[in-house]
Motif scaffolding. Structure first.
Motif, PDB file in Angstrom:
ATOM      1  N   ARG A   1      -5.254  57.585  -5.141  1.00  0.00           N
ATOM      2  CA  ARG A   1      -3.899  57.097  -4.897  1.00  0.00           C
ATOM      3  C   ARG A   1      -3.044  58.077  -4.107  1.00  0.00           C
ATOM      4  NH1 ARG A   1      -2.779  55.980 -10.591  1.00  0.00           N
ATOM      5  NH2 ARG A   1      -3.855  54.076 -11.121  1.00  0.00           N
ATOM      6  N   ALA A   2      -3.203  59.369  -4.399  1.00  0.00           N
ATOM      7  CA  ALA A   2      -2.288  60.360  -3.807  1.00  0.00           C
ATOM      8  C   ALA A   2      -2.889  60.977  -2.550  1.00  0.00           C
ATOM      9  CB  ALA A   2      -2.013  61.450  -4.825  1.00  0.00           C
ATOM     10  N   GLU A   3      -2.013  61.446  -1.658  1.00  0.00           N
ATOM     11  CA  GLU A   3      -2.471  62.205  -0.500  1.00  0.00           C
ATOM     12  C   GLU A   3      -2.433  63.678  -0.898  1.00  0.00           C
ATOM     13  OE1 GLU A   3      -1.578  62.850   4.249  1.00  0.00           O
ATOM     14  OE2 GLU A   3       0.029  62.138   2.945  1.00  0.00           O
ATOM     15  N   LEU A   4      -3.609  64.243  -1.124  1.00  0.00           N
ATOM     16  CA  LEU A   4      -3.686  65.629  -1.589  1.00  0.00           C
ATOM     17  C   LEU A   4      -4.159  66.533  -0.456  1.00  0.00           C
ATOM     18  CD1 LEU A   4      -5.339  64.777  -5.019  1.00  0.00           C
ATOM     19  CD2 LEU A   4      -2.976  65.539  -4.675  1.00  0.00           C
ATOM     20  N   PHE A   5      -3.423  67.588  -0.182  1.00  0.00           N
ATOM     21  CA  PHE A   5      -3.699  68.421   0.975  1.00  0.00           C
ATOM     22  C   PHE A   5      -4.738  69.512   0.732  1.00  0.00           C
ATOM     23  CE2 PHE A   5       0.085  66.252   2.285  1.00  0.00           C
ATOM     24  CZ  PHE A   5      -0.097  66.073   3.640  1.00  0.00           C
TER      25      PHE A   5
END
Ligand SMILES: [Zn+2]
Length: 203
Positions: free
Chosen positions: A29-33
């Motif tokens: 779900r999340a955009e993780l860098f």
């Protein structure tokens, strides 16, 4: 207490019955860098309470036992920690650091740096925004709270480097991701995250 496989390929949290080799719900779900994260333990009692003592109650001597749990994870699952040029503890804002008297992530990182013989870089990543305590916020608020909170002091030290961020806890991944974002925009090749504990995934 110790994290066990199957691991999420992105955040290493225990997948339970979630299909193997696919990212957990949180990571899809999340955009993780960051490129990947390792969590040594489950965030549950008695460790949960001990982490609280460690962070908010001056129980700094726990860093010795905590780092042993982290070392165990690396050895047990043959995690390639040698790939990193240096470690960076997630910094506290100077005001918070002054109030607490220490940075718990630095205490863990300095133990790990000594054990694995990997340099520690503590002057590179700085927290310029005195954010609210993430644990008191909702999932959505955590992302807004942390946005733009980190700056890189010497971008030339980051360029093309593999960096391992050290923190005590992985929850949404918002803090580590924001720190990784700053390092990546300064040219970091790889940013990994290594935390003592990770919260259990929601079903
Ligand atoms: Zn995940």
């Amino acid at each position: 207490m110790l994290n066990i496989p199957p691991f999420c390929p992105k955040c290493s949290r225990h997948l339970g019955t979630h299909p193997k080799n696919t990212k957990c719900m949180n990571c899809s779900r999340a955009e993780l860098f960051f490129d990947f994260a390792w969590c040594a333990c489950f965030f549950e009692d008695p460790l949960k309470d001990l982490i609280h003592q460690f962070k908010y109650n001056q129980k700094t001597q726990l860093s010795g036992q905590f780092s042993k749990l982290m070392v165990h994870f690396i050895k047990e699952y043959h995690m390639d920690i040698e790939q990193f040029d240096f470690m960076v503890p997630i910094p506290l804002h100077p005001t918070r650091k002054r109030e607490r008297g220490y940075n718990q992530s630095f205490l863990l990182a300095s133990q790990l740096s000594r054990i694995f013989n990997i340099n520690l870089n503590i002057n590179l990543l700085i927290k310029t925004k005195n954010t609210k305590n993430q644990s008191l916020l909702s999932k959505k608020e955590r992302w807004t709270n942390i946005t733009g909170a980190f700056k890189i002091k010497n971008p030339n030290e980051v360029n093309n480097k593999s960096i391992l961020l050290i923190d005590d806890l992985l929850t949404t991944g918002a803090t580590s991701s924001e720190a990784a974002k700053a390092l990546k925009s300064a040219g970091a090749k790889t940013v990994g995250v290594f935390t003592l504990a990770g919260t259990k995934l929601e079903r």
